[in-house]
Motif scaffolding. Structure first.
Motif, PDB file in Angstrom:
ATOM      1  N   HIS A 104       1.229  -1.590   0.333  1.00 20.28           N
ATOM      2  CA  HIS A 104      -0.683   0.016  -0.185  1.00 20.28           C
ATOM      3  C   HIS A 104       0.790   1.235  -0.195  1.00 20.28           C
ATOM      4  O   HIS A 104       0.839   1.840   1.135  1.00 20.28           O
ATOM      5  N   PRO A 105       1.410   1.392  -0.906  1.00 22.59           N
ATOM      6  CA  PRO A 105       2.514   2.535  -1.187  1.00 22.59           C
ATOM      7  C   PRO A 105       1.633   4.015  -0.835  1.00 22.59           C
ATOM      8  O   PRO A 105       0.352   4.226  -0.964  1.00 22.59           O
ATOM      9  N   GLY A 106       2.380   4.952   0.171  1.00 20.80           N
ATOM     10  CA  GLY A 106       1.185   5.711   0.810  1.00 20.80           C
ATOM     11  C   GLY A 106       2.327   7.122  -0.167  1.00 20.80           C
ATOM     12  O   GLY A 106       2.258   7.524  -1.365  1.00 20.80           O
ATOM     13  N   LYS A 107       2.807   8.307   0.350  1.00 24.59           N
ATOM     14  CA  LYS A 107       3.098   9.354   0.003  1.00 24.59           C
ATOM     15  C   LYS A 107       4.738   9.262  -0.278  1.00 24.59           C
ATOM     16  O   LYS A 107       5.301   8.464  -0.176  1.00 24.59           O
ATOM     17  N   VAL A 108       4.412  10.308  -1.655  1.00 21.13           N
ATOM     18  CA  VAL A 108       6.199  10.154  -1.611  1.00 21.13           C
ATOM     19  C   VAL A 108       7.164  10.932  -0.630  1.00 21.13           C
ATOM     20  O   VAL A 108       6.779  11.643  -0.183  1.00 21.13           O
ATOM     21  N   VAL A 109       7.982  10.003  -0.073  1.00 21.60           N
ATOM     22  CA  VAL A 109       9.271   9.930   0.673  1.00 21.60           C
ATOM     23  C   VAL A 109      10.456  10.571   0.114  1.00 21.60           C
ATOM     24  O   VAL A 109      10.725  12.273   0.401  1.00 21.60           O
ATOM     25  N   LEU A 110      11.016  10.242  -1.338  1.00 21.93           N
ATOM     26  CA  LEU A 110      12.253  10.760  -1.424  1.00 21.93           C
ATOM     27  C   LEU A 110      11.878  11.240  -2.819  1.00 21.93           C
ATOM     28  O   LEU A 110      11.045  10.314  -3.688  1.00 21.93           O
ATOM     29  N   GLU A 111      12.259  12.665  -3.329  1.00 25.27           N
ATOM     30  CA  GLU A 111      12.288  13.140  -4.518  1.00 25.27           C
ATOM     31  C   GLU A 111      13.841  12.997  -5.272  1.00 25.27           C
ATOM     32  O   GLU A 111      14.584  13.765  -4.099  1.00 25.27           O
ATOM     33  N   VAL A 112      14.410  12.789  -6.263  1.00 25.78           N
ATOM     34  CA  VAL A 112      15.804  13.013  -6.696  1.00 25.78           C
ATOM     35  C   VAL A 112      15.243  13.600  -7.914  1.00 25.78           C
ATOM     36  O   VAL A 112      14.579  12.710  -9.248  1.00 25.78           O
ATOM     37  N   GLU A 113      16.129  14.755  -8.577  1.00 25.32           N
ATOM     38  CA  GLU A 113      15.466  15.900  -9.773  1.00 25.32           C
ATOM     39  C   GLU A 113      16.742  16.185 -10.193  1.00 25.32           C
ATOM     40  O   GLU A 113      17.465  17.154  -9.736  1.00 25.32           O
ATOM     41  N   GLY A 114      17.611  14.985 -11.223  1.00 23.13           N
ATOM     42  CA  GLY A 114      18.147  15.668 -12.267  1.00 23.13           C
ATOM     43  C   GLY A 114      19.601  16.222 -11.583  1.00 23.13           C
ATOM     44  O   GLY A 114      20.948  16.851 -12.087  1.00 23.13           O
ATOM     45  N   LEU A 115      20.215  14.700 -10.719  1.00 21.74           N
ATOM     46  CA  LEU A 115      21.084  14.959 -10.163  1.00 21.74           C
ATOM     47  C   LEU A 115      22.117  14.434 -11.046  1.00 21.74           C
ATOM     48  O   LEU A 115      22.509  13.417 -11.575  1.00 21.74           O
ATOM     49  N   CYS A 116      23.514  15.349 -10.952  1.00 26.73           N
ATOM     50  CA  CYS A 116      25.245  15.359 -11.882  1.00 26.73           C
ATOM     51  C   CYS A 116      25.404  15.551 -11.449  1.00 26.73           C
ATOM     52  O   CYS A 116      26.063  15.601 -10.089  1.00 26.73           O
ATOM     53  N   GLY A 117      26.708  14.953 -11.928  1.00 26.20           N
ATOM     54  CA  GLY A 117      27.840  15.264 -11.295  1.00 26.20           C
ATOM     55  C   GLY A 117      29.237  13.911 -11.396  1.00 26.20           C
ATOM     56  O   GLY A 117      28.700  13.145 -11.516  1.00 26.20           O
ATOM     57  N   CYS A 118      30.215  14.117 -11.380  1.00 24.44           N
ATOM     58  CA  CYS A 118      31.223  13.446 -11.633  1.00 24.44           C
ATOM     59  C   CYS A 118      31.800  12.760  -9.986  1.00 24.44           C
ATOM     60  O   CYS A 118      32.505  13.042  -8.975  1.00 24.44           O
ATOM     61  N   CYS A 119      32.095  11.257  -9.865  1.00 23.98           N
ATOM     62  CA  CYS A 119      32.085  10.277  -8.444  1.00 23.98           C
ATOM     63  C   CYS A 119      33.769  10.665  -8.172  1.00 23.98           C
ATOM     64  O   CYS A 119      34.322  10.230  -9.297  1.00 23.98           O
ATOM     65  N   PRO A 120      33.848  10.259  -6.590  1.00 27.26           N
ATOM     66  CA  PRO A 120      35.532  10.224  -7.292  1.00 27.26           C
ATOM     67  C   PRO A 120      35.859   8.561  -7.867  1.00 27.26           C
ATOM     68  O   PRO A 120      37.360   8.714  -8.315  1.00 27.26           O
ATOM     69  N   ARG A 121      34.821   7.440  -8.312  1.00 24.75           N
ATOM     70  CA  ARG A 121      35.367   6.693  -8.614  1.00 24.75           C
ATOM     71  C   ARG A 121      35.853   6.997 -10.745  1.00 24.75           C
ATOM     72  O   ARG A 121      36.169   5.863 -11.535  1.00 24.75           O
ATOM     73  N   GLY A 122      35.312   8.578 -10.392  1.00 23.25           N
ATOM     74  CA  GLY A 122      35.665   8.516 -12.292  1.00 23.25           C
ATOM     75  C   GLY A 122      34.144   8.677 -13.209  1.00 23.25           C
ATOM     76  O   GLY A 122      34.175   9.036 -14.406  1.00 23.25           O
ATOM     77  N   LEU A 123      33.103   7.983 -12.581  1.00 23.42           N
ATOM     78  CA  LEU A 123      32.155   7.538 -13.243  1.00 23.42           C
ATOM     79  C   LEU A 123      30.776   9.070 -13.526  1.00 23.42           C
ATOM     80  O   LEU A 123      31.051   9.805 -11.846  1.00 23.42           O
ATOM     81  N   ASN A 124      30.558   9.452 -14.284  1.00 21.17           N
ATOM     82  CA  ASN A 124      29.863  10.730 -14.050  1.00 21.17           C
ATOM     83  C   ASN A 124      28.494  10.053 -13.626  1.00 21.17           C
ATOM     84  O   ASN A 124      27.804   9.565 -14.578  1.00 21.17           O
ATOM     85  N   LEU A 125      27.547  10.511 -12.878  1.00 18.29           N
ATOM     86  CA  LEU A 125      25.994  10.484 -13.147  1.00 18.29           C
ATOM     87  C   LEU A 125      25.932  11.780 -13.903  1.00 18.29           C
ATOM     88  O   LEU A 125      25.434  12.795 -13.629  1.00 18.29           O
ATOM     89  N   ASP A 126      24.342  10.880 -14.500  1.00 24.06           N
ATOM     90  CA  ASP A 126      23.831  11.627 -16.140  1.00 24.06           C
ATOM     91  C   ASP A 126      22.663  11.870 -15.301  1.00 24.06           C
ATOM     92  O   ASP A 126      21.528  10.866 -15.974  1.00 24.06           O
ATOM     93  N   ASP A 127      21.859  13.533 -14.833  1.00 22.98           N
ATOM     94  CA  ASP A 127      20.542  13.420 -14.953  1.00 22.98           C
ATOM     95  C   ASP A 127      19.302  12.272 -14.529  1.00 22.98           C
ATOM     96  O   ASP A 127      18.555  12.024 -15.029  1.00 22.98           O
ATOM     97  N   ILE A 128      20.166  11.924 -12.976  1.00 20.42           N
ATOM     98  CA  ILE A 128      19.271  11.407 -12.232  1.00 20.42           C
ATOM     99  C   ILE A 128      18.354  11.550 -11.990  1.00 20.42           C
ATOM    100  O   ILE A 128      17.869  12.475 -10.930  1.00 20.42           O
TER     101      ILE A 128
END
Length: 513
Positions: free
Chosen positions: A266-290
């Motif tokens: 019975h899913p309720g209200k949204v607890v977490l929203e992630v919008e447009g997360l971007c950035g270069c991580c320490p291991r060299g991978l780029n997060l792109d528009d998560i």
């Protein structure tokens, strides 16, 4: 016929290579092995299973010369050689891949592969580093491991470190390779690559002892299987093809029904929203528009191959490696998560994939670890209330069935599965609203897995939001409501769990859209 379904070569005619008979071992007066036995034939792939604390790692470490037995005998090709050290084992042709990685982080991939076996240089007491790198690169290419021999091991992900450990053992292997939970940090694709390497070893006559908690792996790779329970051998025989009921009953002494238990959804209200997360991580991978969301009462799975960015994403959300751009909204309010402290203050909990490095304070007691994230609840009149700490710890030890001698026992002395339960207890005591599980059952036996699944379901039914990273697709399909498939730092596809398959998840993980 697919490679994983190829018929196994019969093992009945193979001569015995190693036999452990009546092995006993105690630590501090507590028996770990009580007359255990194990036999493996030349060129045989032999599975070894059992619950956490059953004695599997101790038994194979005795064969690898790393632990001295209290009683019993080891027969090697009909002889009884001394096995008092790792050097003794290596002289016989025995190498071991450890469950907990045993690498030198400051050294490179090549230096770790040949550590203790470095190619000699022209001058006395020197090492030929150019040859070392050349041979390491050739070995990695032969194994088809995508690793640069010049890279320092400290910069690698847990999965990449596991590949270095595998490469090091395979390079040295001559007669027997012991693999203690080698797939615990590998994705489905890397597991297939490992199985290919294991079959190469078998083809050249090398035996493999394969310690695992994953029943499906046994069916794919092993010829025979031995089951340990409470330090004793309780089953030996051919590996079953599909029905693992007998093995599970032997492991836990009971039947495990509803392995992935039903949950009221019975899913309720949204607890977490992630919008447009971007950035270069320490291991060299780029997060792109998560972009994604998780509701209360919902378990959302995060699937993908190793290196796809799953751990990087949860570390960004938790503030361990903050993103450069994007919004994080918790229960309708935008929050700034620049550190784990920010995340914890906003009701987040992260169960990391590397419990020893980032989940536990190994030299502290179980009680201290359980209360570590919520110390303010332990303070009375400016001092820690040690009596309350003991009571809280005992409550969680009983609730999660953590096997300890006492709440004062150091976390470093627990088995892998019990260590993971302590990590879970720590965040449960924090009363978090949003739980991020990064490989929650890595290195945990089948009985403990079932308990953790039930606990996760209870959390969801109580209204908590759960984001779960897992490399085990049956786990993803058995536990989640939705699946986010990651590839190359992006979410390639969002799927409804009830309407998808392992094949579809793998297709998006490997090919994207």
């Amino acid at each position: 016929m697919a490679e994983s379904e190829a018929p196994r070569v019969g093992t009945e005619s193979r001569p015995p290579l190693a036999e452990l008979r009546g092995i006993h071992k105690s630590y501090g007066g507590v028996p770990v092995l009580k007359g255990a036995h194990l036999a493996v034939g030349t060129g045989e792939i032999h599975g070894l299973v059992g619950e956490n604390g059953a004695g599997k790692s101790t038994l194979v470490k005795i064969l690898a010369g790393e632990v001295l037995r209290d009683a019993g005998e080891i027969c090697w090709l009909g002889q009884f050689p001394p096995l008092g050290s790792r050097a003794d084992a290596e002289r016989l042709g025995i190498t071991m891949i450890h469950q907990e990685l045993n690498l030198a982080p400051q050294l490179t991939v090549a230096e770790n592969i040949f550590l203790g076996h470095e190619p000699a240089g022209r001058a006395p007491r020197t090492i030929d580093r150019r040859r070392e790198v050349w041979e390491a690169r050739r070995s990695l290419e032969r194994l088809e491991f995508d690793l640069d021999p010049h890279t320092p091991v400290r910069r690698l992900s847990p999965a990449q470190k596991q590949l270095v450990e595998i490469a090091r053992a395979v390079v040295r292997a001559t007669r027997l390779v012991i693999m203690d939970e080698p797939t615990s940090s590998l994705s489905a694709k890397e597991v297939e690559e490992l199985f290919r390497v294991v079959r190469q070893l078998q083809a050249r006559g090398t035996a493999v002892i394969f310690v695992t908690h994953r029943m499906d792996e046994l069916a794919l790779i092993s010829d025979r299987v031995t089951v340990l329970r409470d330090g004793e051998t309780v089953h030996e025989g051919p590996t079953p093809g599909r029905d693992f009921g007998e093995l599970i009953r032997a492991m836990v002494g009971r039947e495990l029904k509803d392995f992935y238990p039903a949950r009221a959804r019975h899913p309720g209200k949204v607890v977490l929203e992630v919008e447009g997360l971007c950035g270069c991580c320490p291991r060299g991978l780029n997060l792109d528009d998560i972009r994604f969301s998780v509701r209360g009462g919902e378990i959302v799975g995060l699937a993908g191959l190793i290196g796809a960015g799953r751990t990087e994403l949860v570390e960004a959300v938790f503030g361990a490696s903050p993103a450069e751009r994007g919004r994080i909204v918790i229960e309708g309010k935008e929050v700034a998560i620049r550190s784990p402290q920010d995340a914890i203050r906003n009701g987040m909990a992260l169960i990391t994939e590397d419990r020893k490095r980032t989940g536990l304070a190994l030299n502290l007691s179980v009680a201290q670890n359980i209360t570590l994230a919520n110390l303010e609840a332990m303070v009375r009149n400016g001092h820690l209330d040690l009596g309350k700490e003991e009571k809280v710890a005992r409550d969680f030890i009983d609730r999660l069935r953590i096997r300890v001698h006492s709440a004062a026992q150091k976390a470093s002395r627990l088995s892998g599965g019990n260590q993971q339960k302590v990590v879970l207890a720590k965040w449960l005591f924090r009363h978090a609203r949003l739980f991020i599980f990064d490989e929650p059952t890595r290195g945990i036996d089948v009985g403990a897995k079932s308990e953790i699944y039930r606990l996760m379901n209870q959390l969801a039914e109580s209204g908590a939001a759960i984001l779960m990273v897992s490399s085990e697709l049956p786990e993803i399909l058995g536990m989640t409501d939705r699946v986010l498939v990651m590839r190359s730092g992006r979410i390639a596809k969002e799927l409804v769990t009830a309407e998808t398959t392992q094949e579809e998840i793998i297709r998006y993980a490997t090919l994207g859209q």
